[in-house]
Scaffold this active site. Structure first.
Site, PDB file in Angstrom:
ATOM      1  N   HIS A 208       0.810  -1.226   0.000  1.00 56.48           N
ATOM      2  CA  HIS A 208       0.000   0.000   0.000  1.00 56.48           C
ATOM      3  C   HIS A 208       0.842   1.273   0.000  1.00 56.48           C
ATOM      4  CE1 HIS A 208       0.991  -0.255   4.251  1.00 56.48           C
ATOM      5  NE2 HIS A 208       0.711   1.036   4.325  1.00 56.48           N
TER       6      HIS A 208
HETATM    7  C1  UD1 Z   1      -2.008   5.067   6.227  1.00 62.42           C
HETATM    8  C2  UD1 Z   1      -0.679   5.504   6.855  1.00 62.42           C
HETATM    9  C3  UD1 Z   1       0.356   4.400   6.671  1.00 62.42           C
HETATM   10  C4  UD1 Z   1      -0.156   3.082   7.180  1.00 62.42           C
HETATM   11  C5  UD1 Z   1      -1.460   2.777   6.472  1.00 62.42           C
HETATM   12  C6  UD1 Z   1      -2.070   1.458   6.867  1.00 62.42           C
HETATM   13  C7  UD1 Z   1      -0.159   7.919   6.772  1.00 62.42           C
HETATM   14  C8  UD1 Z   1       0.696   8.935   6.109  1.00 62.42           C
HETATM   15  N1  UD1 Z   1      -0.143   6.700   6.198  1.00 62.42           N
HETATM   16  O1  UD1 Z   1      -1.778   4.908   4.837  1.00 62.42           O
HETATM   17  O2  UD1 Z   1       1.517   4.752   7.406  1.00 62.42           O
HETATM   18  O3  UD1 Z   1       0.805   2.086   6.933  1.00 62.42           O
HETATM   19  O4  UD1 Z   1      -2.393   3.831   6.775  1.00 62.42           O
HETATM   20  O5  UD1 Z   1      -3.177   1.188   6.069  1.00 62.42           O
HETATM   21  O6  UD1 Z   1      -0.790   8.205   7.759  1.00 62.42           O
HETATM   22  N2  UD1 Z   1      -8.885   4.864   1.917  1.00 62.42           N
HETATM   23  C9  UD1 Z   1     -10.042   4.134   1.847  1.00 62.42           C
HETATM   24  N3  UD1 Z   1     -10.681   3.838   3.018  1.00 62.42           N
HETATM   25  C10 UD1 Z   1     -10.214   4.226   4.232  1.00 62.42           C
HETATM   26  C11 UD1 Z   1      -9.028   4.995   4.277  1.00 62.42           C
HETATM   27  C12 UD1 Z   1      -8.370   5.289   3.125  1.00 62.42           C
HETATM   28  O7  UD1 Z   1     -10.499   3.779   0.782  1.00 62.42           O
HETATM   29  O8  UD1 Z   1     -10.823   3.887   5.264  1.00 62.42           O
HETATM   30  C13 UD1 Z   1      -8.179   5.181   0.641  1.00 62.42           C
HETATM   31  C14 UD1 Z   1      -8.501   6.557   0.147  1.00 62.42           C
HETATM   32  O9  UD1 Z   1      -8.472   6.533  -1.233  1.00 62.42           O
HETATM   33  C15 UD1 Z   1      -7.330   7.376   0.653  1.00 62.42           C
HETATM   34  C16 UD1 Z   1      -6.190   6.371   0.554  1.00 62.42           C
HETATM   35  O10 UD1 Z   1      -6.790   5.122   0.869  1.00 62.42           O
HETATM   36  O11 UD1 Z   1      -7.136   8.523  -0.065  1.00 62.42           O
HETATM   37  C17 UD1 Z   1      -5.067   6.651   1.462  1.00 62.42           C
HETATM   38  O12 UD1 Z   1      -5.512   6.693   2.828  1.00 62.42           O
HETATM   39  P1  UD1 Z   1      -4.602   7.396   3.918  1.00 62.42           P
HETATM   40  O13 UD1 Z   1      -5.219   7.299   5.247  1.00 62.42           O
HETATM   41  O14 UD1 Z   1      -4.201   8.750   3.439  1.00 62.42           O
HETATM   42  O15 UD1 Z   1      -3.254   6.541   3.870  1.00 62.42           O
HETATM   43  P2  UD1 Z   1      -2.993   4.962   3.826  1.00 62.42           P
HETATM   44  O16 UD1 Z   1      -2.439   4.609   2.509  1.00 62.42           O
HETATM   45  O17 UD1 Z   1      -4.144   4.170   4.320  1.00 62.42           O
END
Ligand code: UD1
Length: 366
Positions: A208
């Site tokens: 991811h």
């Molecule tokens: C976040 C953490 C990362 C951790 C990971 C575990 C930061 C910078 N990154 O990354 O360190 O390893 O979580 O999963 O804090 N999204 C969904 N559903 C959700 C949440 C997110 O679909 O419930 C999608 C959205 O498109 C979003 C993308 O995932 O824009 C990224 O989500 P985000 O929380 O920014 O970062 P992660 O990649 O999940």
């Protein structure tokens, strides 16, 4: 003693659960706040329920966004929560955006900040998590580290020795507690996979990180490598929503790879303990595979958890998915080395954190 815990994203939950339980047993008053960074049921509520974490008293509902906007929303939302709660300490976990933002809100209000999983450094400032780790550790005055290498990093950055508490790995606390449930999970049988020595060994994949999945050419190379692997081996891939979205956007085929929705904690652990090899870019999974003595191939150039390479089962293969096939074949042809225990990764880290916090409270009130 009133402790306010802030969690936001999946890897926070398995770290907070044992600390919350240990502090409850010590008689501390506690409030759990969810920032809402992760909101999908599979990334949040289902994991809460597996871990036995109570419903958060508050959810800031920040959701997804750019790093600046997500961090700013947590910072702003937490200010009011902290003022109203009149707690004695904020506890934050790991290195996600919610961690650094909540720590900054507390530090600005002169509220002591405790950081669980302090001191880890990859040395790679292009990773958003590395910035979050550095800043959170500058703001915290109680730094709970998982291993001695983390202590050394903090001392080298000038953190006073008396602020550092080497307590061990809280993630392993959750693993130790829930492993018996993982052993009886029905998921492996329902996927028709077996352990390394069975008739249907499998490779487990999780990816991811932005450096792997947001980089189109890189994601294409990864998909091609996994697709080729899936012609020879069973490849099971529970997908983070961002990874699934990018693959769909790029319309990259993944062959016979068995793509799953994100799993609950117990089901993922059930697959992890049986996998012949795990391929990942996650930090926590490098640790869990080390504890489980399962070979782990990490698709990154560096790691903030070098102990998993030195003592554990982790191998960094860089951003070279082309190396996967050779490394996996080599691993399958080799007997597993003897399991090596990592000091303080024993299921009791959270008790040591609760003891340290309760002694701090005694010093303050005397
Ligand atoms: C976040 C953490 C990362 C951790 C990971 C575990 C930061 C910078 N990154 O990354 O360190 O390893 O979580 O999963 O804090 N999204 C969904 N559903 C959700 C949440 C997110 O679909 O419930 C999608 C959205 O498109 C979003 C993308 O995932 O824009 C990224 O989500 P985000 O929380 O920014 O970062 P992660 O990649 O999940």
């Amino acid at each position: 003693m009133h402790i306010l815990h802030v969690v936001g994203a999946r890897p926070n939950f398995m770290k907070a659960a044992p600390v919350f339980a240990a502090l409850a047993a010590s008689g501390a008053r506690q409030t759990l706040v969810h920032t809402g960074q992760h909101y999908d049921v599979q990334l949040s509520a289902a994991i809460f329920s597996d871990l036995g974490l109570p419903e958060p008293e508050m959810n800031l509902g920040v959701g997804s966004g750019s790093h600046a906007s997500q961090t700013a929303q947590v910072l702003q939302g937490m200010e009011g929560v902290l003022i109203e709660s009149r707690s004695d300490m904020l506890l934050v976990y790991g290195d996600v955006n919610s961690t650094v933002a909540a720590a900054l809100a507390a530090a600005k209000l002169n509220l002591p900040v405790g950081h669980v999983e302090a001191g880890l450094r990859s040395g790679d400032r292009t990773m958003p998590e590395e910035i979050n780790r550095i800043v959170t550790d500058r703001l915290a005055t109680s730094l709970f580290t998982p291993s001695r290498d983390a202590d050394a990093n903090l001392l080298a950055e000038g953190v006073p020795r008396e602020w550092i508490h080497c307590v061990g790995n809280v993630m392993i606390d959750s693993l130790v507690r829930l492993l018996p449930r993982a052993v009886v999970s029905e998921l492996p049988a329902s996927l028709n996979v077996t352990g390394r020595k069975g008739s249907r060994p499998f490779v487990l994949v999780t990816l991811h990180r932005p450096s792997n999945v947001d980089d189109g050419p890189m994601l294409r190379r990864i998909a091609e490598a996994l697709s080729a692997l899936s012609r020879e081996l069973i490849v099971v891939f529970p997908m983070h929503p961002r990874t699934r979205a990018r693959l769909e956007q790029l319309r990259v085929p993944i062959g016979n790879v068995l793509a799953l929705e994100p799993l609950t904690y117990v089901d993922f652990l059930a697959l992890q303990r049986l996998a012949a090899v795990v391929v990942t870019d996650s930090g926590g999974i490098q640790e869990e595979t080390s504890y489980l003595n399962v070979p782990c191939l990490t698709l990154r150039d560096n790691t903030e958890r070098p102990i998993t390479v030195d003592v554990g089962t982790n191998t960094l293969i860089g951003r070279h998915p082309e190396r996967l096939a050779g490394e996996i074949t080599r691993s399958l042809d080799t007997n597993l080395p003897e399991r090596r225990a990592i000091p303080l990764w024993d299921g009791k880290a959270a008790i040591r954190i609760a003891d340290a916090i309760m002694s701090l409270a005694c010093v303050r009130s005397s």
